[in-house]
Design an enzyme around this catalytic site. Structure first.
Site, PDB file in Angstrom:
ATOM      1  N   SER A 122       0.855  -1.187   0.000  1.00 40.75           N
ATOM      2  CA  SER A 122       0.000   0.000   0.000  1.00 40.75           C
ATOM      3  C   SER A 122       0.890   1.235   0.000  1.00 40.75           C
ATOM      4  O   SER A 122       2.035   1.190   0.479  1.00 40.75           O
ATOM      5  CB  SER A 122      -0.889   0.016   1.256  1.00 40.75           C
ATOM      6  OG  SER A 122      -1.531   1.266   1.418  1.00 40.75           O
TER       7      SER A 122
ATOM      8  N   TYR B 285      -1.199  -0.389  10.365  1.00 42.04           N
ATOM      9  CA  TYR B 285      -1.420  -0.775   8.966  1.00 42.04           C
ATOM     10  C   TYR B 285      -0.223  -0.359   8.120  1.00 42.04           C
ATOM     11  O   TYR B 285       0.325  -1.163   7.347  1.00 42.04           O
ATOM     12  CB  TYR B 285      -2.695  -0.115   8.446  1.00 42.04           C
ATOM     13  CG  TYR B 285      -3.032  -0.469   7.015  1.00 42.04           C
ATOM     14  CD1 TYR B 285      -3.621  -1.691   6.704  1.00 42.04           C
ATOM     15  CD2 TYR B 285      -2.773   0.426   5.972  1.00 42.04           C
ATOM     16  CE1 TYR B 285      -3.931  -2.022   5.390  1.00 42.04           C
ATOM     17  CE2 TYR B 285      -3.085   0.114   4.662  1.00 42.04           C
ATOM     18  CZ  TYR B 285      -3.668  -1.111   4.376  1.00 42.04           C
ATOM     19  OH  TYR B 285      -3.978  -1.427   3.073  1.00 42.04           O
TER      20      TYR B 285
END
Length: 249
Positions: free
Chosen positions: A139, A152
């Site tokens: 990501s 995350y």
């Protein structure tokens, strides 16, 4: 070499919705046999074409016994693995101080450790393929703060570094390893964020293409990295972000 995945045997984790589902569809349409693994595989039924080449196996990749059984089944039924697409992941968005220790550990288990351990377990199957590809779903949060929560971003940063190290180490075995870093894509995981008009406006403002992405736009890159056409690409982290990562003012 042609633009096809015909004859390829591909494992997609977390492949029943969002980006994972789009990847499974793309690979099936390009002629691959695809094994989708998720905690609930029933939701994929009726959502793909070429379903004769679709196989599913239901379970929790966080569990070592399940990973072992999965690899055993692949070995017995396919004998090798051409492509491993580590797509499974989740998030819990909040301020860092609001996370409990167990929440942080759970995010690391799902987003990082399950992928690392599954990739480790699949090594011999990938080696037997002779020209295999591992694709890790990272990501842009692994490279810059996007207000998605520190844990995350930490797990995705680790995946990017894991990709680089493994690409160098496994090159001698004919195994390529790459990562894909999406920005905001229309998926069930991002829906809570994208449904907030103020937040959506900020995201679009930071995106040169002035929109969020679609799962199919990530899936097309995954399919390319799975092909023999991309045989000289390894160790890369490729952003699918509409230009977000290069925009300054």
């Amino acid at each position: 070499m042609s633009w096809t995945l015909q004859g390829k045997k591909i494992l997609v984790t977390g492949g029943t919705k969002g980006i994972g589902l789009a990847i499974a569809r793309e690979c099936l349409e390009l002629g691959a046999e695809v094994l989708v693994v998720a905690r609930n595989t029933k939701t994929i039924q009726g959502k793909v074409k070429n379903s004769a080449n679709l196989f599913t196996y239901e379970g929790d990749l966080n569990l070592a016994d399940f990973r072992s059984d999965l690899v055993k089944r692949i070995s017995e039924n396919w004998g090798k693995l051409d492509v491993l697409i580590n797509n499974v992941g989740t998030n819990l968005r909040k301020k860092f101080i609001a996370y409990s220790e167990s929440e942080i550990r759970d995010l690391f288990e799902t987003n990082l450790f399950s992928t690392v351990q599954l990739t480790h377990a699949c090594y011999s199957l990938l080696q037997k393929a002779g020209n295999a590809s591992v694709i890790n779903m990272a990501s842009v949060a692994g490279s810059t703060d996007v207000q998605s929560g520190p844990p995350y971003g930490m797990t995705k940063a680790a995946l990017i570094q894991f990709t680089k190290h493994l690409a160098a180490e496994w090159s001698a075995d004919g195994i390529r390893v790459n990562a894909i870093s999406p920005w905001y894509i229309e998926t069930p995981l991002t829906q809570p964020v994208l449904s907030n008009p103020e937040r959506l406006a900020k995201i679009i403002d930071r995106t040169p293409l002035q929109r969020v992405g679609k799962p199919e736009e990530v899936a097309s890159l995954a399919a390319y990295l799975a092909m023999d056409k991309s045989s000289f690409i390894t160790g890369q982290n490729i952003a699918v972000d509409g230009g977000f990562s290069v925009k300054g003012l």
